[in-house]
Design a protein around this motif. Structure first.
Motif, PDB file in Angstrom:
ATOM      1  N   MET A  57     -41.648  24.121 -17.740  1.00 53.69           N
ATOM      2  CA  MET A  57     -42.832  24.886 -18.130  1.00 53.69           C
ATOM      3  C   MET A  57     -44.108  24.188 -17.671  1.00 53.69           C
ATOM      4  O   MET A  57     -45.045  24.828 -17.163  1.00 53.69           O
ATOM      5  CB  MET A  57     -42.861  25.057 -19.649  1.00 53.69           C
ATOM      6  CG  MET A  57     -41.846  26.047 -20.182  1.00 53.69           C
ATOM      7  SD  MET A  57     -41.996  26.213 -21.979  1.00 53.69           S
ATOM      8  CE  MET A  57     -40.749  27.469 -22.307  1.00 53.69           C
ATOM      9  N   PHE A  62     -40.447  27.361 -14.643  1.00 63.62           N
ATOM     10  CA  PHE A  62     -39.639  28.064 -15.651  1.00 63.62           C
ATOM     11  C   PHE A  62     -39.981  29.548 -15.684  1.00 63.62           C
ATOM     12  O   PHE A  62     -41.143  29.928 -15.562  1.00 63.62           O
ATOM     13  CB  PHE A  62     -39.883  27.474 -17.039  1.00 63.62           C
ATOM     14  CG  PHE A  62     -39.086  28.140 -18.129  1.00 63.62           C
ATOM     15  CD1 PHE A  62     -37.764  27.803 -18.355  1.00 63.62           C
ATOM     16  CD2 PHE A  62     -39.663  29.125 -18.929  1.00 63.62           C
ATOM     17  CE1 PHE A  62     -37.024  28.412 -19.353  1.00 63.62           C
ATOM     18  CE2 PHE A  62     -38.936  29.753 -19.929  1.00 63.62           C
ATOM     19  CZ  PHE A  62     -37.601  29.393 -20.134  1.00 63.62           C
ATOM     20  N   ASN A 141     -42.951  29.756 -24.368  1.00 64.49           N
ATOM     21  CA  ASN A 141     -43.428  30.267 -23.082  1.00 64.49           C
ATOM     22  C   ASN A 141     -44.439  31.390 -23.287  1.00 64.49           C
ATOM     23  O   ASN A 141     -45.467  31.466 -22.591  1.00 64.49           O
ATOM     24  CB  ASN A 141     -42.240  30.759 -22.260  1.00 64.49           C
ATOM     25  CG  ASN A 141     -42.640  31.186 -20.859  1.00 64.49           C
ATOM     26  OD1 ASN A 141     -43.231  30.420 -20.116  1.00 64.49           O
ATOM     27  ND2 ASN A 141     -42.312  32.421 -20.496  1.00 64.49           N
ATOM     28  N   GLU A 144     -47.648  29.886 -24.798  1.00 62.13           N
ATOM     29  CA  GLU A 144     -48.179  28.774 -24.011  1.00 62.13           C
ATOM     30  C   GLU A 144     -48.284  27.493 -24.832  1.00 62.13           C
ATOM     31  O   GLU A 144     -49.260  26.735 -24.742  1.00 62.13           O
ATOM     32  CB  GLU A 144     -49.543  29.140 -23.409  1.00 62.13           C
ATOM     33  CG  GLU A 144     -49.475  30.321 -22.449  1.00 62.13           C
ATOM     34  CD  GLU A 144     -50.811  30.626 -21.803  1.00 62.13           C
ATOM     35  OE1 GLU A 144     -51.829  30.060 -22.245  1.00 62.13           O
ATOM     36  OE2 GLU A 144     -50.840  31.425 -20.855  1.00 62.13           O
TER      37      GLU A 144
END
Length: 400
Positions: A57, A62, A141, A144
């Motif tokens: 990430m 990702f 994800n 964030e």
């Protein structure tokens, strides 16, 4: 974020400790070794997965997709295979260790019983932890978040909560199958052999299939090849932690607060070391932490964060463990000050060890050309399981 995750993890581990306190009738010789090896290995495998996802990430590789060639698909495949292999290895090594250390014990189960319990309980627990790992990745994800701060504590706690009841459930199922007239042992043997055959087949599938250099389809094979030797090495420390705890089983059973506190204490050591190594690994990948043998300012700031989080969460765990012991069994014969003294002193010592250990394992991995995301969490968690259990047992001797 990290402190919130640690408090959630500590609260969740309370239920694992209460369950252990209520299931003492299933604690045959060797079961403590198997339980804490399985708990530690679950954190090693899935904590490393969370660390890899966190790095992916942070560097932008990702995507929330299970398609072939994605980071997520490769991590799912590799963790399932590692769970199968290590569950079988744990069953075998636990049986061998029990026979060597306790040769006069009359309640040691057969090697196939250990393999059955370890693999059936481990696979079911692994699937559940895998689902939570994907859920954390999805939410992190989408919002964030920096999942390096939350994955290790939450996965370690989920692993504790799920693994312990699944091991006890597999033990109950093994005993029920074993009572089938004339067929019980053969059924357990057949299921164990079938699980071994499945593991061999899946291993060949991962190793032999074609991969592309244009995506991450070869990542599962790389993760398995790099992780397996480390996990096998770590298994020695997990067995050592289990032996340490097994040797003190009588005292732990005598004082409910200690038995309830134990999973949460060890989990916090795993969670803190996993949280620190995840942050250090990402910093190394991003170039914000130099791989020097003398820690720099960034490392010391992270050490301080660990001390603050540790003392607050260990105090919280001590309080809720004492309260849970009093509610469930009325056992307050140690006293709340003694209980808090044990966990705070042991927690401070354990945090000092994990700060030093986590940093130098991450630096050593980088110096040897390894990905710290693959090996740091398994090594630090396994060593902390053994050293943490030794520290806790030593402090218990001093206070009681």
């Amino acid at each position: 974020m990290g402190l919130t995750a640690l408090v959630i993890a500590g609260t969740a581990d309370l239920f694992a400790g209460i369950l252990q306190d209520q299931m003492t009738g299933y604690l045959f010789t060797g079961m403590m070794i198997l339980i804490y090896s399985a708990i530690g290995m679950r954190g090693n495998i899935f904590g490393a997965m969370g660390s890899r996802i966190g790095t992916a990430m942070n560097i932008g590789t990702f995507e929330m997709s299970a398609k072939k060639g994605t980071v997520l698909r490769a991590n799912v495949e590799s963790t399932i295979l590692l769970t199968l292999i290590m569950s079988i290895a744990m069953g075998v090594t636990t049986w061998i260790a029990s026979c060597i250390i306790y040769p006069d014990a009359t309640d040691i189960m057969s090697i196939w019983d250990f393999i059955f319990i370890s693999t059936v309980g481990g696979v079911i627990a692994g699937i559940i932890v895998l689902m939570f790992n994907i859920l954390i990745a999805y939410i992190g994800n989408k919002r964030e978040w920096d999942v390096d701060n939350i994955t290790a504590p939450l996965i370690a706690a989920i692993g504790d909560i799920v693994t312990m009841p699944m091991i006890f459930a597999a033990t109950w199922l093994m005993l029920e199958i074993g009572d089938v007239p004339d067929m019980g042992d053969m059924i357990i043997l057949a299921i164990s052999l079938a699980l071994i055959a499945l593991t061999v087949f899946f291993t060949l599938y991962i190793v032999k299939r074609k991969v592309s250099k244009r995506d991450f389809s070869g990542e599962a094979k790389r993760v398995v090849f790099q992780s397996l030797p480390v996990l096998m090495f770590c298994l020695v420390f997990e067995i050592g932690a289990g032996i340490t705890i097994q040797s003190e089983q009588d005292k732990l059973v005598e004082f409910s607060v200690l038995l309830i506190m134990l999973p949460a204490f060890l989990n916090q050591g795993n969670a803190l070391s996993g949280m620190l190594t995840s942050r250090l690994s990402s910093m190394i990948h991003l170039g914000t932490l130099e791989d020097k043998w003398v820690p720099g300012r960034g490392a010391y700031e992270n050490f301080l964060i660990m001390y603050i989080c540790a003392m607050l969460t260990f105090l919280y765990i001590g309080l809720i463990s004492f309260g849970a012991a009093w509610v469930t069994s009325g056992n307050d014969n140690i006293g709340i000050l003694t209980s808090l003294g044990i966990i705070l002193v042991a927690g401070f010592l354990a945090t000092t060890i994990l700060n030093i250990l986590s940093y130098y394992v991450a630096i050593a991995a980088t110096k040897f050309g390894l990905d710290p995301d693959d090996c740091c969490i398994p090594i630090t968690s396994s060593v902390m399981d053994m050293l943490g259990s030794m520290v806790l047992v030593f402090i218990i001797y001093l206070f009681i």
